[in-house]
Design a protein around this motif. Structure first.
Motif, PDB file in Angstrom:
ATOM      1  N   LYS A 157      -0.169  37.968  53.148  1.00 33.09           N
ATOM      2  CA  LYS A 157       0.575  36.877  53.777  1.00 33.09           C
ATOM      3  C   LYS A 157       2.036  37.266  53.969  1.00 33.09           C
ATOM      4  N   THR A 158       2.591  37.975  52.998  1.00 33.23           N
ATOM      5  CA  THR A 158       3.992  38.413  53.075  1.00 33.23           C
ATOM      6  C   THR A 158       4.202  39.362  54.243  1.00 33.23           C
ATOM      7  N   PHE A 159       3.315  40.338  54.400  1.00 37.63           N
ATOM      8  CA  PHE A 159       3.478  41.329  55.463  1.00 37.63           C
ATOM      9  C   PHE A 159       3.126  40.785  56.838  1.00 37.63           C
ATOM     10  N   GLN A 160       2.518  39.589  56.880  1.00 32.84           N
ATOM     11  CA  GLN A 160       2.252  38.936  58.157  1.00 32.84           C
ATOM     12  C   GLN A 160       3.409  38.025  58.561  1.00 32.84           C
ATOM     13  N   ASP A 161       4.346  37.829  57.658  1.00 28.60           N
ATOM     14  CA  ASP A 161       5.507  36.991  57.939  1.00 28.60           C
ATOM     15  C   ASP A 161       6.337  37.607  59.066  1.00 28.60           C
ATOM     16  N   SER A 162       6.716  36.814  60.048  1.00 25.24           N
ATOM     17  CA  SER A 162       7.432  37.326  61.226  1.00 25.24           C
ATOM     18  C   SER A 162       8.779  37.955  60.869  1.00 25.24           C
ATOM     19  N   GLU A 163       9.483  37.366  59.918  1.00 23.96           N
ATOM     20  CA  GLU A 163      10.792  37.907  59.523  1.00 23.96           C
ATOM     21  C   GLU A 163      10.621  39.275  58.855  1.00 23.96           C
ATOM     22  N   VAL A 164       9.607  39.387  57.999  1.00 21.14           N
ATOM     23  CA  VAL A 164       9.334  40.658  57.319  1.00 21.14           C
ATOM     24  C   VAL A 164       8.911  41.718  58.333  1.00 21.14           C
ATOM     25  N   GLN A 165       8.052  41.328  59.260  1.00 20.16           N
ATOM     26  CA  GLN A 165       7.580  42.279  60.271  1.00 20.16           C
ATOM     27  C   GLN A 165       8.733  42.822  61.108  1.00 20.16           C
ATOM     28  N   LYS A 166       9.657  41.943  61.482  1.00 13.91           N
ATOM     29  CA  LYS A 166      10.793  42.371  62.298  1.00 13.91           C
ATOM     30  C   LYS A 166      11.680  43.352  61.537  1.00 13.91           C
ATOM     31  N   LYS A 167      12.009  43.000  60.292  1.00 17.05           N
ATOM     32  CA  LYS A 167      12.858  43.857  59.464  1.00 17.05           C
ATOM     33  C   LYS A 167      12.180  45.193  59.182  1.00 17.05           C
ATOM     34  N   ARG A 168      10.899  45.145  58.937  1.00 17.97           N
ATOM     35  CA  ARG A 168      10.183  46.367  58.593  1.00 17.97           C
ATOM     36  C   ARG A 168      10.064  47.294  59.796  1.00 17.97           C
ATOM     37  N   GLU A 169       9.879  46.719  60.972  1.00 15.78           N
ATOM     38  CA  GLU A 169       9.790  47.527  62.185  1.00 15.78           C
ATOM     39  C   GLU A 169      11.126  48.200  62.469  1.00 15.78           C
ATOM     40  N   GLU A 170      12.222  47.471  62.261  1.00 13.85           N
ATOM     41  CA  GLU A 170      13.554  48.039  62.468  1.00 13.85           C
ATOM     42  C   GLU A 170      13.792  49.204  61.500  1.00 13.85           C
ATOM     43  N   PHE A 171      13.407  48.988  60.240  1.00 14.47           N
ATOM     44  CA  PHE A 171      13.584  50.034  59.239  1.00 14.47           C
ATOM     45  C   PHE A 171      12.692  51.233  59.539  1.00 14.47           C
ATOM     46  N   LYS A 172      11.474  50.961  59.975  1.00 11.80           N
ATOM     47  CA  LYS A 172      10.524  52.029  60.298  1.00 11.80           C
ATOM     48  C   LYS A 172      11.083  52.948  61.386  1.00 11.80           C
ATOM     49  N   GLU A 173      11.647  52.354  62.434  1.00 15.59           N
ATOM     50  CA  GLU A 173      12.180  53.147  63.536  1.00 15.59           C
ATOM     51  C   GLU A 173      13.348  54.024  63.085  1.00 15.59           C
ATOM     52  N   LYS A 174      14.243  53.437  62.281  1.00 14.44           N
ATOM     53  CA  LYS A 174      15.404  54.194  61.809  1.00 14.44           C
ATOM     54  C   LYS A 174      14.987  55.277  60.811  1.00 14.44           C
ATOM     55  N   LEU A 175      13.995  54.962  59.983  1.00 14.65           N
ATOM     56  CA  LEU A 175      13.516  55.943  59.012  1.00 14.65           C
ATOM     57  C   LEU A 175      12.835  57.110  59.728  1.00 14.65           C
ATOM     58  N   THR A 176      12.050  56.797  60.748  1.00 16.93           N
ATOM     59  CA  THR A 176      11.377  57.850  61.523  1.00 16.93           C
ATOM     60  C   THR A 176      12.393  58.814  62.115  1.00 16.93           C
TER      61      THR A 176
END
Length: 221
Positions: A157-176
């Protein structure tokens, strides 16, 4: 605050940024069991087919794949660690993402009847008592898994949260991007890991199909 258990290893960068840096999963006991070479169908579904249920050739092939996977995972983990070390802004984003996920997990775990201290006790008992009977061990595993499912549901449920998904995608791109700056081979390593994972899953499905056919054959007799 919820109790964080052992992180689940994964092959995609999407999960790499959540599991390796956030340390969220309810499968710590399953990992301890794997170290003690205890297999079950549930564990097979999470981490691939058990060598104990496969032919010798397939078992050897699987073992080599697992060894290669571990080698690549370590290499990728070292690249990720170096990328964070060299980028303070990225490290801050990781901390912010971690804090957000912990906050959402606290919200999703609120009111849940889970004895976290008991879960830790069970894990330690199984890990430290190698002479424990299989009957007793299975009883403890069953008790642990009942509580672990609550964590897994809250995590989902946490990882389906829209706010978490947005933050995680931003971090994923920068980490990549940061990982590729440290080592341009980072993307290729990820591709290799995903390819190994795909092959292991195919072996798993094949074994499960063979098992079902064997069970049908026994029923006919």
């Amino acid at each position: 605050m919820f109790t964080r258990l052992s992180p689940v290893k994964s092959l995609s960068l999407f999960v790499l940024t959540s599991a390796l840096c956030l340390g969220l999963a309810g499968t710590g006991l399953a990992q301890d069991e794997g170290k003690q070479k205890q297999s079950s169908q549930a564990q097979e579904e999470k981490s691939g087919p058990s060598m104990g249920t496969m032919g010798s050739k397939d078992a050897q092939k699987l073992q080599k794949m697992q060894q290669e996977m571990q080698r690549l995972q370590k290499k990728l983990g070292d690249i990720r660690k170096q990328a964070l070390k060299e980028n303070e802004d990225l490290k801050k984003k990781e901390e912010d993402l971690k804090a957000l996920v912990e906050k959402k997990m606290d919200e999703n775990m609120e009111g849940k009847d889970v004895d976290k201290d008991r879960m830790d006790t069970i894990r330690n008992k199984i890990r430290d008592n190698k002479n424990m009977s299989q009957t007793k061990k299975q009883e403890l595993i069953k008790e642990y898994q009942k509580n672990a499912r609550v964590y897994q549901q809250a995590q989902k449920k946490t990882f389906q949260d829209s706010e978490v998904q947005k933050k995680r995608e931003e971090f994923k791109e920068k980490l990549t991007a940061a990982m590729n700056e440290v080592n341009p081979e980072a993307d290729k390593i990820l591709d290799k890991l995903e390819n190994i994972n795909k092959k292991m899953r195919m072996m798993q499905r094949k074994k499960m199909q063979q098992r079902k056919q064997q069970q049908k054959g026994m029923q006919v007799k």
